[in-house]
Scaffold this motif. Structure first.
Motif, PDB file in Angstrom:
ATOM      1  N   HIS A 159      41.633 -28.200  15.218  1.00 16.13           N
ATOM      2  CA  HIS A 159      40.834 -26.982  15.152  1.00 16.13           C
ATOM      3  C   HIS A 159      41.282 -26.067  16.281  1.00 16.13           C
ATOM      4  CE1 HIS A 159      38.097 -28.899  12.302  1.00 16.13           C
ATOM      5  NE2 HIS A 159      38.221 -29.976  13.062  1.00 16.13           N
ATOM      6  N   LEU A 160      41.207 -24.766  16.053  1.00 18.94           N
ATOM      7  CA  LEU A 160      41.580 -23.803  17.078  1.00 18.94           C
ATOM      8  C   LEU A 160      40.347 -23.208  17.732  1.00 18.94           C
ATOM      9  CD1 LEU A 160      44.496 -22.013  15.199  1.00 18.94           C
ATOM     10  CD2 LEU A 160      44.667 -23.767  16.967  1.00 18.94           C
ATOM     11  N   VAL A 187      51.858 -20.562  16.151  1.00 16.91           N
ATOM     12  CA  VAL A 187      50.530 -20.764  15.560  1.00 16.91           C
ATOM     13  C   VAL A 187      49.556 -19.715  16.095  1.00 16.91           C
ATOM     14  CG1 VAL A 187      48.551 -22.357  15.446  1.00 16.91           C
ATOM     15  CG2 VAL A 187      50.885 -23.232  15.156  1.00 16.91           C
ATOM     16  N   THR A 188      49.603 -19.491  17.397  1.00 16.70           N
ATOM     17  CA  THR A 188      48.716 -18.510  18.033  1.00 16.70           C
ATOM     18  C   THR A 188      48.920 -17.125  17.430  1.00 16.70           C
ATOM     19  OG1 THR A 188      48.621 -19.766  20.083  1.00 16.70           O
ATOM     20  CG2 THR A 188      48.122 -17.416  20.233  1.00 16.70           C
ATOM     21  N   VAL A 189      50.154 -16.689  17.325  1.00 17.30           N
ATOM     22  CA  VAL A 189      50.461 -15.356  16.797  1.00 17.30           C
ATOM     23  C   VAL A 189      50.042 -15.245  15.331  1.00 17.30           C
ATOM     24  CG1 VAL A 189      52.379 -13.801  16.222  1.00 17.30           C
ATOM     25  CG2 VAL A 189      52.284 -14.902  18.468  1.00 17.30           C
ATOM     26  N   GLU A 190      50.375 -16.257  14.538  1.00 14.02           N
ATOM     27  CA  GLU A 190      50.046 -16.218  13.110  1.00 14.02           C
ATOM     28  C   GLU A 190      48.539 -16.221  12.873  1.00 14.02           C
ATOM     29  OE1 GLU A 190      50.511 -19.023   9.171  1.00 14.02           O
ATOM     30  OE2 GLU A 190      52.112 -19.074  10.675  1.00 14.02           O
ATOM     31  N   GLU A 191      47.825 -17.069  13.567  1.00 12.24           N
ATOM     32  CA  GLU A 191      46.385 -17.211  13.333  1.00 12.24           C
ATOM     33  C   GLU A 191      45.546 -16.062  13.902  1.00 12.24           C
ATOM     34  OE1 GLU A 191      44.868 -19.550  11.459  1.00 12.24           O
ATOM     35  OE2 GLU A 191      46.816 -20.431  10.972  1.00 12.24           O
ATOM     36  N   THR A 192      46.044 -15.393  14.940  1.00 12.78           N
ATOM     37  CA  THR A 192      45.266 -14.308  15.554  1.00 12.78           C
ATOM     38  C   THR A 192      45.638 -12.929  15.027  1.00 12.78           C
ATOM     39  OG1 THR A 192      46.825 -13.998  17.391  1.00 12.78           O
ATOM     40  CG2 THR A 192      45.009 -15.577  17.725  1.00 12.78           C
ATOM     41  N   GLY A 193      46.874 -12.764  14.543  1.00 17.15           N
ATOM     42  CA  GLY A 193      47.354 -11.443  14.157  1.00 17.15           C
ATOM     43  C   GLY A 193      47.623 -10.571  15.374  1.00 17.15           C
ATOM     44  N   PRO A 240      39.245 -14.962  14.473  1.00 13.87           N
ATOM     45  CA  PRO A 240      38.469 -15.448  13.331  1.00 13.87           C
ATOM     46  C   PRO A 240      37.053 -15.847  13.773  1.00 13.87           C
ATOM     47  CG  PRO A 240      40.685 -16.360  13.281  1.00 13.87           C
ATOM     48  CD  PRO A 240      40.540 -15.644  14.602  1.00 13.87           C
ATOM     49  N   SER A 241      36.058 -15.434  13.020  1.00 10.60           N
ATOM     50  CA  SER A 241      34.655 -15.655  13.414  1.00 10.60           C
ATOM     51  C   SER A 241      34.275 -17.133  13.425  1.00 10.60           C
ATOM     52  CB  SER A 241      33.713 -14.874  12.505  1.00 10.60           C
ATOM     53  OG  SER A 241      33.869 -15.286  11.160  1.00 10.60           O
ATOM     54  N   SER A 242      35.070 -17.979  12.782  1.00  8.38           N
ATOM     55  CA  SER A 242      34.765 -19.414  12.766  1.00  8.38           C
ATOM     56  C   SER A 242      35.213 -20.118  14.051  1.00  8.38           C
ATOM     57  CB  SER A 242      35.443 -20.075  11.563  1.00  8.38           C
ATOM     58  OG  SER A 242      36.856 -19.923  11.659  1.00  8.38           O
ATOM     59  N   TRP A 243      35.982 -19.452  14.876  1.00  8.66           N
ATOM     60  CA  TRP A 243      36.503 -20.076  16.100  1.00  8.66           C
ATOM     61  C   TRP A 243      35.450 -20.071  17.190  1.00  8.66           C
ATOM     62  CZ3 TRP A 243      42.042 -18.382  17.798  1.00  8.66           C
ATOM     63  CH2 TRP A 243      42.957 -18.638  16.770  1.00  8.66           C
ATOM     64  N   PRO A 244      35.325 -21.170  17.917  1.00 10.65           N
ATOM     65  CA  PRO A 244      34.552 -21.107  19.154  1.00 10.65           C
ATOM     66  C   PRO A 244      35.325 -20.264  20.174  1.00 10.65           C
ATOM     67  CG  PRO A 244      35.024 -23.404  18.526  1.00 10.65           C
ATOM     68  CD  PRO A 244      35.814 -22.515  17.629  1.00 10.65           C
ATOM     69  N   VAL A 245      34.610 -19.459  20.936  1.00  9.56           N
ATOM     70  CA  VAL A 245      35.207 -18.679  22.020  1.00  9.56           C
ATOM     71  C   VAL A 245      34.510 -19.135  23.297  1.00  9.56           C
ATOM     72  CG1 VAL A 245      35.623 -16.379  22.977  1.00  9.56           C
ATOM     73  CG2 VAL A 245      35.670 -16.720  20.488  1.00  9.56           C
ATOM     74  N   LEU A 246      35.187 -20.016  24.036  1.00 14.29           N
ATOM     75  CA  LEU A 246      34.633 -20.561  25.269  1.00 14.29           C
ATOM     76  C   LEU A 246      34.969 -19.628  26.424  1.00 14.29           C
ATOM     77  CD1 LEU A 246      35.611 -24.319  24.845  1.00 14.29           C
ATOM     78  CD2 LEU A 246      33.667 -23.069  23.885  1.00 14.29           C
ATOM     79  N   ILE A 247      33.936 -19.163  27.123  1.00 14.93           N
ATOM     80  CA  ILE A 247      34.123 -18.201  28.200  1.00 14.93           C
ATOM     81  C   ILE A 247      33.605 -18.806  29.490  1.00 14.93           C
ATOM     82  CG2 ILE A 247      33.540 -15.883  29.021  1.00 14.93           C
ATOM     83  CD1 ILE A 247      32.978 -15.173  26.046  1.00 14.93           C
ATOM     84  N   LYS A 266      42.057 -31.679  18.789  1.00 15.61           N
ATOM     85  CA  LYS A 266      42.172 -32.692  17.742  1.00 15.61           C
ATOM     86  C   LYS A 266      40.876 -33.486  17.667  1.00 15.61           C
ATOM     87  CE  LYS A 266      45.067 -36.237  15.838  1.00 15.61           C
ATOM     88  NZ  LYS A 266      46.348 -36.876  15.827  1.00 15.61           N
ATOM     89  N   LYS A 267      40.281 -33.464  16.481  1.00 14.99           N
ATOM     90  CA  LYS A 267      39.077 -34.246  16.188  1.00 14.99           C
ATOM     91  C   LYS A 267      39.416 -35.121  14.994  1.00 14.99           C
ATOM     92  CE  LYS A 267      35.819 -30.633  17.522  1.00 14.99           C
ATOM     93  NZ  LYS A 267      34.682 -29.812  17.083  1.00 14.99           N
ATOM     94  N   GLY A 268      39.501 -36.411  15.217  1.00 11.47           N
ATOM     95  CA  GLY A 268      39.937 -37.302  14.144  1.00 11.47           C
ATOM     96  C   GLY A 268      41.368 -36.970  13.769  1.00 11.47           C
ATOM     97  N   ALA A 269      41.611 -36.762  12.481  1.00 10.22           N
ATOM     98  CA  ALA A 269      42.955 -36.422  12.020  1.00 10.22           C
ATOM     99  C   ALA A 269      43.159 -34.911  11.942  1.00 10.22           C
ATOM    100  CB  ALA A 269      43.200 -37.045  10.647  1.00 10.22           C
ATOM    101  N   ASP A 270      42.110 -34.137  12.172  1.00 14.72           N
ATOM    102  CA  ASP A 270      42.175 -32.685  12.019  1.00 14.72           C
ATOM    103  C   ASP A 270      42.341 -31.964  13.350  1.00 14.72           C
ATOM    104  OD1 ASP A 270      41.712 -32.911   9.251  1.00 14.72           O
ATOM    105  OD2 ASP A 270      39.542 -32.949   9.577  1.00 14.72           O
TER     106      ASP A 270
END
Length: 187
Positions: free
Chosen positions: A82-83, A116-122, A134-141, A76-80
């Motif tokens: 992000h995944l 949400v996880t299942v719907e957004e990832t397929g 989704p390419s817009s997601w950060p992937v923290l490793i 959560k950043k502000g009111a939004d």
């Protein structure tokens, strides 16, 4: 290649067995353009009833130190909201409220709800993987993941597991290798 693929009766090149991969994962591998060759990714068939990492490792004789979990986090950043995806070796605990939250610049971070996880990832829950997100997601490793020669991870389905060069995961779109993203679990 390490001995990890030899622990399984049959190991396939991932692109030869896309039936064991979720559609977004198969598409990501088919379009792979990283320095590590796409034919360096393998897949093993497995019982979907033991898709959870600990059960899989016990059943197939794999090691937690060579297995990775990928979880989706809602920041959560502000009111939004992000995944983001986060990866750590299975014998480590992801620091969601500390390192993950700070790295994402979020006020609050938590595991995303399953629907949400299942719907957004397929992908199927229990098989989430960083390939095909989704390419817009950060992937923290967590930095320890990329040090493993071959890491065992989800295929996007509960049936089947990918074997991927650890270093290749740093080549994913949105990938960020983060020191201290996870800590060892207490023995």
């Amino acid at each position: 290649m390490t001995e990890l693929p030899e622990r399984f009766e049959t190991v396939y090149k991932a692109l030869d067995r896309t039936d064991l991969l979720a559609a977004p994962v198969a598409a990501a591998l088919a379009g792979w353009s990283g320095p590590t060759a796409s034919d360096s990714f393998f897949v093993v068939d497995s019982d979907p009833a033991v898709a959870d990492t600990a059960a899989f490792c016990e059943r197939y004789g794999a090691h937690m130190e060579e297995s990775a979990n990928c979880v989706v986090v809602r920041a959560k950043k502000g009111a939004d909201y992000h995944l983001a995806a986060c990866m750590t070796l299975a014998h480590r605990r992801l620091d969601v409220n500390g390192a993950v939250r700070r790295h994402l610049g979020a006020r609050k971070a938590s595991f995303a709800p399953m629907d949400v996880t299942v719907e957004e990832t397929g992908m199927e829950y229990g098989g989430i993987t960083p390939l095909g997100l989704p390419s817009s997601w950060p992937v923290l490793i967590d930095a320890a993941v990329v040090e493993v020669p071959y890491v065992l991870l989800g295929s996007g389905r509960r049936r089947g597991k990918l074997l991927a060069p650890g270093k290749a995961l740093a080549e994913l779109p949105g990938a960020q290798v983060v020191e201290g993203l996870a800590q060892d679990l207490a023995p």
